[in-house]
Design a protein around this motif. Structure first.
Motif, short mmCIF file in Angstrom:
data_model
loop_
_atom_site.label_atom_id
_atom_site.label_comp_id
_atom_site.label_asym_id
_atom_site.label_seq_id
_atom_site.Cartn_x
_atom_site.Cartn_y
_atom_site.Cartn_z
N LEU A 149 0.70 -1.04 -0.02
CA LEU A 149 -0.10 0.07 -0.13
C LEU A 149 0.82 1.08 -0.03
CD1 LEU A 149 -2.95 1.16 0.15
CD2 LEU A 149 -2.39 1.28 2.88
N ILE A 150 0.83 1.98 -0.87
CA ILE A 150 1.44 3.48 -1.05
C ILE A 150 0.37 4.52 -0.43
CG2 ILE A 150 2.71 4.92 -2.61
CD1 ILE A 150 3.19 2.55 -4.52
N GLN A 151 0.95 5.36 0.47
CA GLN A 151 0.39 6.32 0.83
C GLN A 151 1.05 7.67 0.63
OE1 GLN A 151 -0.40 5.91 5.16
NE2 GLN A 151 -1.45 3.88 4.83
N LEU A 152 0.36 8.57 -0.13
CA LEU A 152 0.93 9.81 -0.52
C LEU A 152 0.33 10.78 0.38
CD1 LEU A 152 1.07 9.00 -4.40
CD2 LEU A 152 3.02 8.79 -2.79
N THR A 153 1.06 11.99 0.54
CA THR A 153 0.78 13.27 1.16
C THR A 153 0.25 14.30 0.15
OG1 THR A 153 2.24 13.27 2.99
CG2 THR A 153 1.19 15.12 2.83
N LEU A 154 -1.08 14.50 0.34
CA LEU A 154 -1.86 15.51 -0.70
C LEU A 154 -1.89 16.86 0.07
CD1 LEU A 154 -4.44 13.29 -2.16
CD2 LEU A 154 -2.03 13.94 -3.16
N ASP A 155 -1.84 16.95 1.74
CA ASP A 155 -1.50 18.04 2.13
C ASP A 155 -0.79 19.11 1.76
OD1 ASP A 155 -1.83 20.02 4.09
OD2 ASP A 155 -1.69 18.62 5.98
N GLY A 192 2.32 19.37 3.96
CA GLY A 192 3.08 18.29 4.23
C GLY A 192 4.29 18.33 3.48
N LYS A 193 5.26 17.57 3.48
CA LYS A 193 6.48 17.41 2.85
C LYS A 193 6.80 15.97 2.99
CE LYS A 193 8.27 21.87 2.29
NZ LYS A 193 9.32 22.92 2.21
N PRO A 194 7.14 15.32 2.14
CA PRO A 194 6.90 15.58 0.53
C PRO A 194 5.39 15.41 0.50
CG PRO A 194 7.64 13.36 0.56
CD PRO A 194 7.69 13.75 2.20
N ARG A 195 5.06 16.08 -0.82
CA ARG A 195 3.64 16.09 -1.15
C ARG A 195 3.20 15.93 -2.53
NH1 ARG A 195 4.69 21.59 0.57
NH2 ARG A 195 4.39 22.99 -1.41
N LEU A 237 -0.78 12.38 -11.57
CA LEU A 237 -0.17 12.51 -9.93
C LEU A 237 1.21 12.98 -10.19
CD1 LEU A 237 -0.48 11.79 -7.01
CD2 LEU A 237 0.87 9.66 -7.54
N ARG A 238 1.65 14.25 -9.72
CA ARG A 238 2.82 14.99 -9.54
C ARG A 238 3.57 15.18 -8.48
NH1 ARG A 238 0.00 18.05 -13.70
NH2 ARG A 238 0.72 17.56 -15.67
N PRO A 239 4.65 15.06 -8.19
CA PRO A 239 5.67 14.47 -8.77
C PRO A 239 5.62 12.86 -8.93
CG PRO A 239 6.65 15.10 -6.57
CD PRO A 239 5.28 15.37 -6.77
N SER A 240 6.60 12.35 -9.58
CA SER A 240 6.57 11.05 -9.66
C SER A 240 6.76 10.30 -8.37
CB SER A 240 7.91 10.35 -10.58
OG SER A 240 8.97 10.75 -9.81
N VAL A 241 6.31 9.01 -8.41
CA VAL A 241 6.51 8.27 -7.06
C VAL A 241 7.77 7.32 -7.22
CG1 VAL A 241 5.45 6.49 -5.64
CG2 VAL A 241 3.95 8.07 -6.89
N HIS A 242 8.60 7.46 -6.40
CA HIS A 242 9.97 6.59 -6.29
C HIS A 242 9.91 6.18 -4.93
CE1 HIS A 242 14.51 6.61 -7.28
NE2 HIS A 242 13.99 5.45 -7.21
#
Length: 62
Positions: free
Chosen positions: A10-16, A19-22, A35-40
């Motif tokens: 499960l990948i959880q990304l910050t959209l806030d 927050g950093k990174p976001r 989705l920007r930027p890429s997910v690494h």
């Protein structure tokens, strides 16, 4: 979201915006996400990808 490499993680990304990174998500006319930027991923499968218009684009410049 589940990792598109099918490792099952499960990948959880910050959209806030505070927050950093976001990441930023935008939808095209067909409601397909970009989705920007890429997910690494730095752990597990170490996938690196971009989500553009609902399609996964694998990054090969690592």
């Amino acid at each position: 979201m589940l990792c598109p490499c099918k490792c099952g993680d499960l990948i959880q990304l910050t959209l806030d915006t505070k927050g950093k990174p976001r990441w930023q998500v935008s939808l095209n006319k067909r409601k397909q996400p970009t989705l920007r930027p890429s997910v690494h991923r730095k752990v597990s499968c170490k996938s690196h990808f971009v989500l553009k218009d609902g399609k996964v684009i694998w990054c090969t410049w690592d």
